[in-house]
Design an enzyme around this catalytic site. Structure first.
Site, PDB file in Angstrom:
ATOM      1  CE  LYS A 111      -3.743   0.332   2.529  1.00  0.00           C
ATOM      2  NZ  LYS A 111      -4.533   0.304   3.788  1.00  0.00           N
TER       3      LYS A 111
HETATM    4  C1  E4P Z   1      -7.911   0.240   4.169  1.00  0.00           C
HETATM    5  O1  E4P Z   1      -7.067  -0.078   3.363  1.00  0.00           O
HETATM    6  C2  E4P Z   1      -7.815   1.410   5.039  1.00  0.00           C
HETATM    7  O2  E4P Z   1      -6.587   1.433   5.679  1.00  0.00           O
HETATM    8  C3  E4P Z   1      -8.961   1.513   5.997  1.00  0.00           C
HETATM    9  O3  E4P Z   1     -10.163   1.059   5.431  1.00  0.00           O
HETATM   10  C4  E4P Z   1      -9.046   2.885   6.589  1.00  0.00           C
HETATM   11  O4  E4P Z   1     -10.184   3.025   7.368  1.00  0.00           O
HETATM   12  P1  E4P Z   1     -10.391   4.225   8.410  1.00  0.00           P
HETATM   13  O5  E4P Z   1     -10.760   5.456   7.680  1.00  0.00           O
HETATM   14  O6  E4P Z   1     -11.521   3.764   9.276  1.00  0.00           O
HETATM   15  O7  E4P Z   1      -9.092   4.391   9.154  1.00  0.00           O
END
Ligand code: E4P
Length: 247
Positions: free
Chosen positions: A120
């Site tokens: 990521k």
């Molecule tokens: C997924 O890849 C993200 O890191 C995640 O869904 C972020 O979610 P949040 O906005 O609740 O931190």
């Protein structure tokens, strides 16, 4: 039921025709295209195990990991047990450095953990620079922290596999996420839209309606689907009325 000779010949010809085979392949590919990949926002063996039959993989970020490990060696130990317990799941790990060179070096390291790693990388200016290089290394990338169509297009053009729009966070800041995600799906064809930051069942309705290729959410969001009053009440009413079993 027996087919007469003419009917059998007709079927043989029909099924062996190239056009039918092509039609069947296209139909099947469309079906696969509309199967949504489900990821779990988690770095915890028990949470993953619970939803394992439905999962394509897990997504993490530094916040999620900090909540489940205390230090670096704890992190590696947990990663190792996730990799060995779920050898077929895709594991999304996020780079932590803010600069392109740091992200590229981390991406190379992450990719060595397993062939199932997805790196990521945030869709910042530095992140997009890093993505251009990391994709040349044939490392699968999830472009994260997507809040605009232009970030998504730049990520797609740079060779990411997934793009993660943060829908819950966008809605918190007053954006119309249904319209955004719909435009996103229609504008991006070279990468999969992995809807992230999902907080409610309504968010899941939006991403399903927009035909996102994938979504990720926490275990509690998935649990809520099955805590639905109508679902639970319906089952109770059937069980109370029931007088037989097939076993
Ligand atoms: C997924 O890849 C993200 O890191 C995640 O869904 C972020 O979610 P949040 O906005 O609740 O931190």
């Amino acid at each position: 039921m027996k087919l007469c000779k003419n009917e059998a010949n007709f079927c043989d010809n029909f099924y062996s025709r190239k056009s039918f085979r092509r039609f069947f392949c296209a139909f099947f590919l469309n079906l696969v295209k509309f199967c949504m990949e489900i990821f779990l926002d988690a770095f915890d063996i028990e949470q993953i195990r619970k939803y394992r039959p439905f999962l394509r993989g897990i997504t993490t970020n530094p916040l999620i990991i900090s909540k489940s490990v205390d230090n670096q060696s704890d992190f590696y130990e947990k990663l190792q047990s996730i990799l060995s317990t779920f050898p077929d799941l895709l594991i999304n790990l996020q780079v932590t450095k803010p600069d392109a060179d740091g992200m590229i070096a981390e991406a190379a390291k992450i990719a060595e953990f397993s062939p199932n790693m997805i790196v990521k990388i945030p869709l910042t200016f530095e992140g997009l620079k890093a993505i251009k290089e990391v994709s040349k290394m044939q490392i699968p990338i999830n472009g994260t922290l997507c809040f605009s169509l232009i970030q998504a297009k730049m990520a797609e053009d740079s060779g990411v596999k997934y793009i993660s729009p943060f829908l819950g966070r966008m809605e918190d800041s007053g954006e119309d996420i249904a319209s955004f995600v719909d435009k996103l799906v229609k504008s991006v064809s070279g990468a999969k839209i992995l809807a992230a930051s999902i907080r409610t069942a309504r968010h899941l309705e939006i991403v399903t309606q927009a035909k996102c290729a994938a979504f990720t959410c926490s275990q509690s969001v998935l649990d809520n689907i099955f805590d639905n009053n109508l679902l639970v009440g319906g089952l109770v009413s059937f069980q109370e009325a029931n007088k037989f079993s097939f076993l």
